[in-house]
Design a protein around this motif. Structure first.
Motif, PDB file in Angstrom:
ATOM      1  N   ASP A 352       0.829  -1.202   0.000  1.00 52.98           N
ATOM      2  CA  ASP A 352       0.000   0.000   0.000  1.00 52.98           C
ATOM      3  C   ASP A 352       0.865   1.254   0.000  1.00 52.98           C
ATOM      4  N   VAL A 353       1.990   1.227   0.722  1.00 59.17           N
ATOM      5  CA  VAL A 353       2.925   2.354   0.700  1.00 59.17           C
ATOM      6  C   VAL A 353       3.541   2.502  -0.687  1.00 59.17           C
ATOM      7  N   ALA A 354       3.888   1.365  -1.292  1.00 51.75           N
ATOM      8  CA  ALA A 354       4.440   1.395  -2.655  1.00 51.75           C
ATOM      9  C   ALA A 354       3.451   1.999  -3.625  1.00 51.75           C
ATOM     10  N   ALA A 355       2.173   1.634  -3.510  1.00 50.23           N
ATOM     11  CA  ALA A 355       1.149   2.164  -4.421  1.00 50.23           C
ATOM     12  C   ALA A 355       1.056   3.678  -4.314  1.00 50.23           C
ATOM     13  N   ASP A 356       1.061   4.211  -3.103  1.00 51.80           N
ATOM     14  CA  ASP A 356       0.962   5.660  -2.920  1.00 51.80           C
ATOM     15  C   ASP A 356       2.188   6.375  -3.474  1.00 51.80           C
ATOM     16  N   ARG A 357       3.359   5.824  -3.243  1.00 44.12           N
ATOM     17  CA  ARG A 357       4.595   6.438  -3.752  1.00 44.12           C
ATOM     18  C   ARG A 357       4.602   6.431  -5.285  1.00 44.12           C
ATOM     19  N   LEU A 358       4.175   5.335  -5.869  1.00 43.64           N
ATOM     20  CA  LEU A 358       4.163   5.223  -7.327  1.00 43.64           C
ATOM     21  C   LEU A 358       3.120   6.139  -7.954  1.00 43.64           C
ATOM     22  N   MET A 359       1.987   6.301  -7.291  1.00 53.14           N
ATOM     23  CA  MET A 359       0.983   7.251  -7.779  1.00 53.14           C
ATOM     24  C   MET A 359       1.541   8.676  -7.757  1.00 53.14           C
ATOM     25  N   ARG A 360       2.245   8.999  -6.693  1.00 58.22           N
ATOM     26  CA  ARG A 360       2.853  10.329  -6.602  1.00 58.22           C
ATOM     27  C   ARG A 360       3.855  10.538  -7.735  1.00 58.22           C
ATOM     28  N   ALA A 361       4.655   9.510  -8.011  1.00 65.56           N
ATOM     29  CA  ALA A 361       5.613   9.612  -9.110  1.00 65.56           C
ATOM     30  C   ALA A 361       4.903   9.790 -10.442  1.00 65.56           C
ATOM     31  N   ALA A 362       3.825   9.034 -10.659  1.00 61.66           N
ATOM     32  CA  ALA A 362       3.089   9.118 -11.930  1.00 61.66           C
ATOM     33  C   ALA A 362       2.525  10.520 -12.149  1.00 61.66           C
ATOM     34  N   ARG A 363       1.931  11.096 -11.118  1.00 59.60           N
ATOM     35  CA  ARG A 363       1.335  12.440 -11.261  1.00 59.60           C
ATOM     36  C   ARG A 363       2.403  13.492 -11.585  1.00 59.60           C
ATOM     37  N   THR A 364       3.579  13.353 -10.978  1.00 50.66           N
ATOM     38  CA  THR A 364       4.639  14.334 -11.202  1.00 50.66           C
ATOM     39  C   THR A 364       5.251  14.192 -12.586  1.00 50.66           C
ATOM     40  N   LEU A 365       5.363  12.963 -13.073  1.00 49.05           N
ATOM     41  CA  LEU A 365       6.076  12.713 -14.328  1.00 49.05           C
ATOM     42  C   LEU A 365       5.217  12.867 -15.571  1.00 49.05           C
ATOM     43  N   VAL A 366       3.908  13.033 -15.404  1.00 48.92           N
ATOM     44  CA  VAL A 366       3.007  13.067 -16.567  1.00 48.92           C
ATOM     45  C   VAL A 366       3.444  14.105 -17.585  1.00 48.92           C
ATOM     46  N   GLY A 367       3.779  15.296 -17.124  1.00 50.19           N
ATOM     47  CA  GLY A 367       4.141  16.359 -18.062  1.00 50.19           C
ATOM     48  C   GLY A 367       5.526  16.214 -18.632  1.00 50.19           C
ATOM     49  N   ALA A 368       6.467  15.678 -17.851  1.00 47.40           N
ATOM     50  CA  ALA A 368       7.865  15.648 -18.263  1.00 47.40           C
ATOM     51  C   ALA A 368       8.253  14.351 -18.970  1.00 47.40           C
ATOM     52  N   GLN A 369       7.857  13.230 -18.420  1.00 45.29           N
ATOM     53  CA  GLN A 369       8.247  11.925 -18.977  1.00 45.29           C
ATOM     54  C   GLN A 369       7.031  11.002 -18.944  1.00 45.29           C
ATOM     55  N   ARG A 370       6.167  11.167 -19.930  1.00 41.58           N
ATOM     56  CA  ARG A 370       4.884  10.473 -19.943  1.00 41.58           C
ATOM     57  C   ARG A 370       5.042   8.957 -19.928  1.00 41.58           C
ATOM     58  N   GLU A 371       6.022   8.426 -20.661  1.00 38.78           N
ATOM     59  CA  GLU A 371       6.205   6.973 -20.724  1.00 38.78           C
ATOM     60  C   GLU A 371       6.517   6.404 -19.341  1.00 38.78           C
ATOM     61  N   LEU A 372       7.390   7.097 -18.606  1.00 38.71           N
ATOM     62  CA  LEU A 372       7.730   6.638 -17.262  1.00 38.71           C
ATOM     63  C   LEU A 372       6.576   6.859 -16.291  1.00 38.71           C
ATOM     64  N   ALA A 373       5.770   7.903 -16.537  1.00 38.34           N
ATOM     65  CA  ALA A 373       4.586   8.114 -15.693  1.00 38.34           C
ATOM     66  C   ALA A 373       3.623   6.944 -15.829  1.00 38.34           C
ATOM     67  N   VAL A 374       3.436   6.471 -17.048  1.00 40.67           N
ATOM     68  CA  VAL A 374       2.542   5.337 -17.282  1.00 40.67           C
ATOM     69  C   VAL A 374       3.116   4.065 -16.648  1.00 40.67           C
ATOM     70  N   ALA A 375       4.443   3.881 -16.738  1.00 40.46           N
ATOM     71  CA  ALA A 375       5.073   2.724 -16.097  1.00 40.46           C
ATOM     72  C   ALA A 375       4.851   2.762 -14.586  1.00 40.46           C
ATOM     73  N   ALA A 376       5.018   3.951 -13.985  1.00 42.65           N
ATOM     74  CA  ALA A 376       4.785   4.092 -12.543  1.00 42.65           C
ATOM     75  C   ALA A 376       3.343   3.761 -12.195  1.00 42.65           C
ATOM     76  N   LEU A 377       2.418   4.175 -13.047  1.00 44.32           N
ATOM     77  CA  LEU A 377       0.995   3.914 -12.808  1.00 44.32           C
ATOM     78  C   LEU A 377       0.703   2.411 -12.885  1.00 44.32           C
ATOM     79  N   GLY A 378       1.336   1.734 -13.851  1.00 39.99           N
ATOM     80  CA  GLY A 378       1.146   0.285 -13.951  1.00 39.99           C
ATOM     81  C   GLY A 378       1.623  -0.448 -12.706  1.00 39.99           C
ATOM     82  N   PHE A 379       2.794  -0.057 -12.203  1.00 39.90           N
ATOM     83  CA  PHE A 379       3.304  -0.671 -10.976  1.00 39.90           C
ATOM     84  C   PHE A 379       2.426  -0.328  -9.778  1.00 39.90           C
ATOM     85  N   ALA A 380       1.875   0.889  -9.764  1.00 41.35           N
ATOM     86  CA  ALA A 380       0.975   1.273  -8.670  1.00 41.35           C
ATOM     87  C   ALA A 380      -0.256   0.374  -8.659  1.00 41.35           C
TER      88      ALA A 380
END
Length: 796
Positions: A352-380
């Motif tokens: 559950d902690v991992a999911a929250d951290r990965l969601m935070r990463a996805a939201r931050t990376l959406v504008g800068a590195q969309r591919e990695l944002a989607v990867a973070a979302l998948g892991f979340a």
């Protein structure tokens, strides 16, 4: 099963017992410094008075040889501890502990030791028991609290460190130089050093100090004189061919740091593209060491951490990130660090902690590195799935919906659609989920890499396409290994095992889960270890092997509770319920499945066992409610295997139409090739027919069930079917008294005696027609008969 030093202690105890019995005994204990030889000698001294213990022997002199001969036939025992030689005497080798044994030692020394820190220490100690003890004793409160980096070398007060350095000092100057070369370049082997230096004698003299393990190399690197290390770097810079290793040695001896750093970073990127993440991590780390700009240093450390993680070294990844995180406050880099840490946590910490951290990463990376944002979302999404948290998964899926765009690259669309489709499935919205998940499976062939195949395998599994799920998972395992993504191998093997189980291929499922257990253990993915343990427990429980299932459940339970692993926890509850059913405790099974909040998707999968338990303890309405959810899923996906289970459940719950449902279930089992479930259905149907006073009809199904259970070596269910056959007035269920035949040949012979044709036998035992003919020829030869008529008479 004995583990680690238990095996050697048993050997010592056996020698002592021989001495007590008047036969005498000699045993040589062989192992490196710190391997536990002295501990075993002390155990022997405490256990028996007439023992002669000789420690740290280099050679067997005349006196010791004579003593070894003299104790034979007496009540004395001689134990000799040495590093390498057995001297022609009985010996045992104290090999390094494996990771699981090392972790047990550490948790015995320091109960409550954080698991990530324990893995770091186990990695550094390389299985040496004394190193584990000394590292554990050296930990500071900051290291225990996670605010300081773990040790990366033995403490200065370490006796093992002292022994290694004393041995180094005792070498000749030439041999010390060879050891220095090895200490500054962890890739050099003894053979490499002999080739590079041409000094075979010095390499031979250096001996065990050329051990390539991190424990020895790190100790020598920090312990030998600085001037000697510098000279070793300079010599290797001259001797090695052009490449990243030579560049590193040049950089250590030169002044152009940034120029060399750029060259190492370029080499690291090339290694990464080739799937050599271990080399990429090494060179990114070295490039960062030589980089002066803090922001660029942090970026290169982050890349090294990502490479360590991909290679399956999460403990090293964490260590690198501890340095990187203090060098930047850039939101993008912080988010990328969250992505790597979240990936590590997904495998070994709180999901559950991992999911929250990965969601935070996805939201931050959406504008800068969309591919990695989607990867973070998948892991979340996967983290929320492991945690069995529908609220978190729904939040992940909602962000995925918001990110979906027309014209997305296939890889991006696959991940986002997978999240949306799985969320709808977990919420019971199957009509919405199915077209999306079918699209995920179709897209997988257009996307390179193992992750897309893992998502596609999971989607195909939900759709009930077990064959496609198994193909995708198998491909994911292969591609992950070929491309260097070691971190994804245990994960892919989870779906390979589950899809094999859906196909009723228990041997393939067992192989995949066992392989996954070992792979996850090797790289410290504790959550994946628990996944595979609970799948193995379920496999054992389905075969009726209650004891094995319970041992595996017990091994997983503490970790499930400690880290909130709801998905494997629900698998464990399902396995426990199957154990209860095998032990004729249906009420316990029903309560275990009904009262466990658990993972919604897995609870639906377990519904057939809820029905079986509910009917057995007279609560059919409870089973009916569980079945309705399963039927919606089975009906919409159209999975033949699941529809067969649905009809079996309806047969158990029905009164007037029970025969129709059981017969349809049997037809569908045969169509889907699910032999073990077919046998279970025929056993349940045979039991119902017998209780309904139709013994003749019951016997036909019970015989089939017993034969299939025998082919699966499901001894519990064989015994159950045999007992039902006897109750139905048929003694033919007893084993044939023909020891020359294999179990499968006995099955075929029995069916021939009952009048079945070869094609009928092939269909009932799920064999090919040609295989049956082959077995029948062997049966004729072994029993000395020439025809089916003679065989029938012989067996009669």
């Amino acid at each position: 099963m004995l583990r680690g030093r238990d095996r050697q202690r048993v050997a010592v105890d056996a020698v002592l017992q021989r001495a007590r019995d008047g036969h005498g005994g000699v045993l040589v204990l062989r192992g490196e410094p710190g391997s536990g030889k002295s501990t075993l000698l002390n155990h022997a001294r405490r256990s028996y008075d007439a023992v002669l213990c000789v420690d740290d022997v280099d050679s067997l002199d005349d006196d010791l040889g004579q003593l070894a001969a003299d104790v034979i036939g007496t009540r004395a025992a001689l134990l000799i501890a040495t590093e390498e030689e057995s001297f022609g005497l009985p010996s045992v080798v104290l090999d390094p502990l494996d990771r699981a044994e090392s972790l047990l030692v550490l948790h015995d020394l320091l109960p409550g030791l954080p698991s990530a820190l324990a893995v770091d220490l186990a990695d550094l100690a390389c299985g040496n028991p004394l190193a584990l003890v000394e590292l554990a004793a050296s930990l500071t409160s900051d290291q225990l609290g996670g605010t300081a980096a773990p040790p990366d070398v033995l403490p200065r007060t370490s006796s093992l460190r002292g022994r290694l350095l004393a041995r180094f000092e005792a070498l000749s100057a030439r041999a010390r130089h060879v050891v220095a070369l090895a200490a500054v370049d962890e890739e050099l082997t003894a053979e490499d050093l002999a080739r590079l230096t041409g000094d075979v004698a010095a390499v031979t003299e250096a001996g065990s100090l050329l051990d390539p393990r991190r424990l020895v190399r790190s100790t020598l690197h920090t312990g030998i004189p600085t001037a000697l290390r510098f000279a070793a770097h300079a010599e290797l810079a001259a001797l090695l061919p052009p490449g990243p290793r030579r560049t590193w040695h040049l950089a250590v001896t030169g002044r152009e740091g940034d120029e060399h750093a750029d060259s190492l970073a370029a080499g690291a990127e090339h290694a990464r593209r080739c799937g050599d993440f271990a080399t990429a991590a090494r060179d990114h780390d070295r490039a960062a060491t030589l980089t002066t700009d803090p922001e660029e240093k942090a970026r290169r450390l982050l890349r090294a951490a990502a490479d360590h993680w991909a290679h399956g070294a999460p403990h090293r990844s964490r260590a690198v990130l501890r340095t990187a995180v203090r060098m930047t406050d850039t939101r993008e880099l912080k988010a990328l660090m969250d992505l790597v840490v979240g990936g590590i946590d997904l495998g070994e910490s709180l999901p559950d902690v991992a999911a929250d951290r990965l969601m935070r990463a996805a939201r931050t990376l959406v504008g800068a590195q969309r591919e990695l944002a989607v990867a973070a979302l998948g892991f979340a999404g996967e983290a929320a799935n492991i945690a069995g948290d529908p609220r978190r998964y729904a939040a992940v899926a909602e962000l995925a919906r918001q990110l979906r765009q027309d014209g997305e690259p296939p890889a991006t669309r696959l991940t986002l659609d997978h999240l949306v489709g799985m969320s709808a499935t977990l919420d019971g919205r199957h009509h919405e989920a199915l077209p999306v998940l079918r699209g995920v499976v179709d897209l997988a062939d257009q996307v390179a890499g193992p992750q897309a195949r893992i998502w596609a395998s999971q989607a195909a599994y939900v759709l009930g396409d077990a064959t496609r799920s198994y193909e995708m998972a198998t491909s994911a395992v292969t591609v992950a290994r070929e491309s260097g993504y070691t971190v994804l191998v245990p994960w892919a093997l989870v779906y390979r095992a589950l899809s094999a189980l859906l196909l009723d291929q228990h041997t393939a499922a067992l192989t995949a889960a066992t392989e996954g257990l070992h792979a996850a253990t090797a790289i410290g993915q504790h959550n994946a270890v628990v996944d595979h343990l609970t799948i193995l427990a379920l496999l054992a429980a389905l075969r009726g092997d209650a004891d094995t299932a319970q041992r595996r459940i017990d091994a997983a339970t503490e970790h499930i509770t400690e880290r909130g692993l709801t998905r494997p926890g629900t698998f464990g509850a399902w396995a426990s319920a199957c154990v209860d059913l095998a032990r004729d405790r249906p009420a316990d099974a029903l309560d275990r499945l009904r009262l466990n909040p658990g993972h919604a998707g897995i609870k639906v999968m377990a519904a057939p066992h809820v029905v079986e338990a509910a009917v057995a303890c007279g609560r059919p309405s409870t089973g009916d409610r569980a079945l309705q959810r399963f039927e919606r899923w089975a009906g919409i996906t159209g999975s033949t295997a699941r529809l067969a289970l649905s009809h079996r459940c309806r047969g158990l719950l029905a009164s007037g139409t029970a025969d129709e449902h059981f017969e349809e279930a049997i037809r569908l089992h045969r169509a889907s090739g699910t032999a073990m479930e077919l046998a279970k259905t025929e056993l349940l149907y045979g039991n119902r027919l017998r209780r309904g006073r139709r013994p003749k009809a019951a016997r036909e199904h019970l015989r089939d069930a017993m034969l299939i259970f025998e082919s699966y070596q499901a001894d519990h269910w064989v015994a159950r079917a045999r007992a039902e056959l006897r109750a139905a007035g048929d003694a033919t269920g007893e084993p044939l008294d023909h020891p020359g035949l294999t179990p499968q040949q006995e099955q075929i012979a029995r069916l021939v005696a009952e009048g079945a044709t070869n094609r009928e036998i092939a269909a009932r035992l799920f064999l090919s027609h040609r295989t049956v003919e082959h077995h029948l020829r062997n049966i004729f030869a072994r029993l000395g008969v020439r025809s089916r008529v003679e065989l029938t008479r012989r067996l009669g």
